[in-house]
Design a protein around this motif. Structure first.
Motif, mmCIF file in Angstrom:
data_model
loop_
_atom_site.group_PDB
_atom_site.id
_atom_site.type_symbol
_atom_site.label_atom_id
_atom_site.label_comp_id
_atom_site.label_asym_id
_atom_site.label_seq_id
_atom_site.Cartn_x
_atom_site.Cartn_y
_atom_site.Cartn_z
ATOM 1 N N ILE A 89 0.681 -1.083 -0.099
ATOM 2 C CA ILE A 89 0.110 -0.065 0.066
ATOM 3 C C ILE A 89 0.889 1.394 0.127
ATOM 4 O O ILE A 89 0.333 2.373 -0.042
ATOM 5 C CB ILE A 89 -1.108 0.069 1.217
ATOM 6 N N SER A 90 2.184 1.069 0.081
ATOM 7 C CA SER A 90 3.066 2.296 -0.038
ATOM 8 C C SER A 90 4.332 1.559 -0.731
ATOM 9 O O SER A 90 4.757 0.683 -0.173
ATOM 10 C CB SER A 90 3.095 2.962 1.412
ATOM 11 N N GLN A 91 4.868 2.467 -1.285
ATOM 12 C CA GLN A 91 6.375 2.028 -1.952
ATOM 13 C C GLN A 91 7.373 2.859 -1.276
ATOM 14 O O GLN A 91 8.647 2.580 -1.892
ATOM 15 C CB GLN A 91 6.298 2.215 -3.602
ATOM 16 N N ASP A 92 7.343 3.777 -0.502
ATOM 17 C CA ASP A 92 8.282 4.534 0.056
ATOM 18 C C ASP A 92 8.954 4.165 1.281
ATOM 19 O O ASP A 92 9.602 4.624 2.111
ATOM 20 C CB ASP A 92 8.077 5.847 -0.033
ATOM 21 N N THR A 93 8.117 3.060 1.651
ATOM 22 C CA THR A 93 8.671 2.330 3.331
ATOM 23 C C THR A 93 9.339 1.100 3.079
ATOM 24 O O THR A 93 9.698 0.690 4.365
ATOM 25 C CB THR A 93 7.092 2.106 3.972
ATOM 26 N N GLY A 94 9.843 0.667 2.136
ATOM 27 C CA GLY A 94 10.421 -0.665 2.022
ATOM 28 C C GLY A 94 11.645 -0.527 2.793
ATOM 29 O O GLY A 94 12.550 0.448 2.873
ATOM 30 N N GLY A 95 12.114 -1.848 3.306
ATOM 31 C CA GLY A 95 13.202 -2.235 3.924
ATOM 32 C C GLY A 95 13.401 -3.731 3.949
ATOM 33 O O GLY A 95 12.416 -4.595 4.157
ATOM 34 N N ASP A 96 14.541 -4.090 4.064
ATOM 35 C CA ASP A 96 15.087 -5.627 4.461
ATOM 36 C C ASP A 96 15.194 -5.935 5.946
ATOM 37 O O ASP A 96 15.962 -5.512 6.630
ATOM 38 C CB ASP A 96 16.363 -5.907 3.860
ATOM 39 N N ILE A 97 13.836 -6.539 6.435
ATOM 40 C CA ILE A 97 13.984 -6.676 7.851
ATOM 41 C C ILE A 97 14.826 -7.757 8.338
ATOM 42 O O ILE A 97 15.006 -7.804 9.430
ATOM 43 C CB ILE A 97 12.468 -6.901 8.190
ATOM 44 N N THR A 98 15.360 -8.739 7.678
ATOM 45 C CA THR A 98 16.051 -9.568 7.849
ATOM 46 C C THR A 98 17.584 -8.976 8.521
ATOM 47 O O THR A 98 18.321 -9.576 8.956
ATOM 48 C CB THR A 98 16.548 -10.540 6.630
ATOM 49 N N LEU A 99 17.780 -7.717 8.121
ATOM 50 C CA LEU A 99 18.687 -7.175 8.535
ATOM 51 C C LEU A 99 18.927 -6.717 10.074
ATOM 52 O O LEU A 99 19.807 -6.293 10.810
ATOM 53 C CB LEU A 99 19.296 -5.703 7.879
ATOM 54 N N ASN A 100 17.674 -6.779 10.537
ATOM 55 C CA ASN A 100 17.504 -6.454 11.923
ATOM 56 C C ASN A 100 17.617 -7.735 12.489
ATOM 57 O O ASN A 100 16.885 -8.570 12.833
ATOM 58 C CB ASN A 100 16.355 -5.940 12.231
ATOM 59 N N LYS A 101 18.894 -7.993 13.205
ATOM 60 C CA LYS A 101 19.129 -9.310 13.727
ATOM 61 C C LYS A 101 18.606 -9.643 15.009
ATOM 62 O O LYS A 101 18.212 -10.786 15.427
ATOM 63 C CB LYS A 101 20.772 -9.464 14.183
ATOM 64 N N LYS A 102 17.905 -8.553 15.862
ATOM 65 C CA LYS A 102 17.445 -8.607 17.098
ATOM 66 C C LYS A 102 15.730 -9.108 16.596
ATOM 67 O O LYS A 102 15.361 -9.750 17.676
ATOM 68 C CB LYS A 102 17.268 -7.299 17.928
ATOM 69 N N PHE A 103 15.372 -8.734 15.609
ATOM 70 C CA PHE A 103 14.096 -9.331 14.891
ATOM 71 C C PHE A 103 14.290 -10.700 14.428
ATOM 72 O O PHE A 103 13.610 -11.572 15.243
ATOM 73 C CB PHE A 103 13.720 -8.368 14.121
ATOM 74 N N MET A 104 15.241 -10.708 13.526
ATOM 75 C CA MET A 104 15.333 -12.484 13.210
ATOM 76 C C MET A 104 15.687 -13.466 14.050
ATOM 77 O O MET A 104 15.304 -14.461 13.936
ATOM 78 C CB MET A 104 16.377 -12.287 11.982
ATOM 79 N N TYR A 163 1.933 10.812 4.956
ATOM 80 C CA TYR A 163 2.608 10.060 5.841
ATOM 81 C C TYR A 163 1.992 8.590 5.829
ATOM 82 O O TYR A 163 0.821 8.458 5.437
ATOM 83 C CB TYR A 163 2.523 10.595 7.225
ATOM 84 N N ILE A 164 2.657 7.545 5.883
ATOM 85 C CA ILE A 164 2.389 6.205 6.006
ATOM 86 C C ILE A 164 1.061 5.866 6.843
ATOM 87 O O ILE A 164 0.222 5.120 6.519
ATOM 88 C CB ILE A 164 3.342 5.070 6.256
ATOM 89 N N SER A 165 1.044 6.565 7.997
ATOM 90 C CA SER A 165 -0.103 6.212 9.058
ATOM 91 C C SER A 165 -1.356 6.615 8.308
ATOM 92 O O SER A 165 -2.357 6.140 8.513
ATOM 93 C CB SER A 165 0.294 6.605 10.215
ATOM 94 N N ASN A 166 -1.265 7.832 7.625
ATOM 95 C CA ASN A 166 -2.461 8.393 6.833
ATOM 96 C C ASN A 166 -2.835 7.619 5.933
ATOM 97 O O ASN A 166 -4.082 7.368 5.629
ATOM 98 C CB ASN A 166 -2.116 9.760 6.351
ATOM 99 N N THR A 167 -2.009 6.824 5.081
ATOM 100 C CA THR A 167 -2.144 6.026 4.130
ATOM 101 C C THR A 167 -2.890 4.622 4.651
ATOM 102 O O THR A 167 -3.884 4.072 3.936
ATOM 103 C CB THR A 167 -0.957 5.420 3.210
ATOM 104 N N ILE A 168 -2.266 4.047 5.873
ATOM 105 C CA ILE A 168 -2.951 2.944 6.402
ATOM 106 C C ILE A 168 -4.617 3.389 6.718
ATOM 107 O O ILE A 168 -5.387 2.617 6.544
ATOM 108 C CB ILE A 168 -2.367 2.705 7.480
ATOM 109 N N LEU A 169 -4.815 4.542 7.180
ATOM 110 C CA LEU A 169 -6.176 5.107 7.573
ATOM 111 C C LEU A 169 -7.074 4.950 6.249
ATOM 112 O O LEU A 169 -8.278 4.731 6.279
ATOM 113 C CB LEU A 169 -6.161 6.660 8.253
ATOM 114 N N LYS A 170 -6.381 5.644 5.376
ATOM 115 C CA LYS A 170 -7.244 5.727 4.041
ATOM 116 C C LYS A 170 -7.591 4.271 3.408
ATOM 117 O O LYS A 170 -8.500 4.068 2.817
ATOM 118 C CB LYS A 170 -6.544 6.394 3.025
ATOM 119 N N THR A 171 -6.699 3.213 3.445
ATOM 120 C CA THR A 171 -6.796 2.027 3.222
ATOM 121 C C THR A 171 -7.915 1.387 3.955
ATOM 122 O O THR A 171 -8.800 0.884 3.285
ATOM 123 C CB THR A 171 -5.384 1.063 3.257
ATOM 124 N N ALA A 172 -7.858 1.584 5.430
ATOM 125 C CA ALA A 172 -9.080 0.905 6.007
ATOM 126 C C ALA A 172 -10.279 1.628 5.533
ATOM 127 O O ALA A 172 -11.382 0.782 5.533
ATOM 128 C CB ALA A 172 -8.806 1.080 7.453
#
Length: 238
Positions: free
Chosen positions: A8-23, A120-129
């Motif tokens: 729903i947004s193309q400017d928020t992308g990231g590789d979450i596998t780089l967050n070792k505490k998450f993975m 802002y992405i939070s506004n995009t999420i609101l509009k999506t809902a």
């Protein structure tokens, strides 16, 4: 179980596998790996089931609040062999870039204070809902110990959507969470996703579990998962 995944947004992308505490806490299955790949290109939106009720779950508005984002992978696994009575939409990782960086902020801003602002992405999420004609929503967070709120809790309001309060009461009756209610949405914080959803007449709650920022404290993922499950059970989705 069919899971449709889009962005729903193309400017928020990231590789979450780089967050070792998450993975460290994630062993993704096929669906999980697909989510991770899609997240490289933006905010993933998942759709499961069909028909009414149409509910919406979100996590990762603050990228360094890891337990709820991990809990979504547990929830999806839990739903694999369940009959879903209605439609479930999920944004498990709202801002993959912020999760990758283990950061509360995105582009210098707290996105849970920007939901009412265009661009802002939070506004995009609101509009999506709104566009998806969602009937109720829950936003999942974690809170640092000894901070605000600093306890496992469910934020809600009584106006304009009294159902927000009823959902919160249900979740807290099934978990160790505490109700934190305001009379009118938007009076406690400005620009929070939950408040803006309620203001737009979509009953919503914010669920918090306790974990240090940027880390996954023992039991926090499971507590967030239980909140998600309880939210869904309120609508008899599962």
């Amino acid at each position: 179980m069919q899971v449709d995944i889009s962005t729903i947004s193309q400017d928020t992308g990231g590789d979450i596998t780089l967050n070792k505490k998450f993975m460290k806490h994630l062993a993704p299955d096929k669906i999980g790996k697909n989510i991770i790949e899609v997240a490289k290109n933006g905010t993933p939106l998942l759709k499961l089931g069909s028909g009414s009720p149409r509910i919406f779950l979100c996590g990762g508005i603050h990228g360094n609040e890891l337990p709820p984002q991990l809990a979504f992978f547990q929830l999806i696994d839990h739903l694999k062999n369940k009959k879903i009575r209605g439609t479930v939409f999920m944004v498990p990782i709202a801002i993959p870039y912020a999760t990758m960086k283990n950061s509360r902020r995105f582009q210098g801003w707290d996105m849970n204070r920007k939901t009412s602002k265009e661009g802002y992405i939070s506004n995009t999420i609101l509009k999506t809902a709104q566009k998806l004609e969602i009937e109720a929503a829950a936003d999942f967070h974690s809170t640092q110990p000894h901070s605000n709120p600093g306890v496992e809790s469910v934020f809600c309001s009584k106006e304009p959507c009294y159902e927000s309060f009823k959902i919160a009461e249900h979740i807290t009756s099934q978990t160790s969470s505490k109700v934190i209610s305001q009379e009118k949405a938007g009076t406690l914080y400005g620009g929070a996703l939950e408040d803006e959803l309620n203001i737009s007449k979509i009953p919503a709650v914010t669920c918090e579990v306790v974990s240090r920022n940027g880390l996954v404290d023992s039991g926090s993922v499971e507590r967030s998962f239980l909140q998600m499950k309880s939210f869904m059970e309120f609508f008899k989705i599962i």
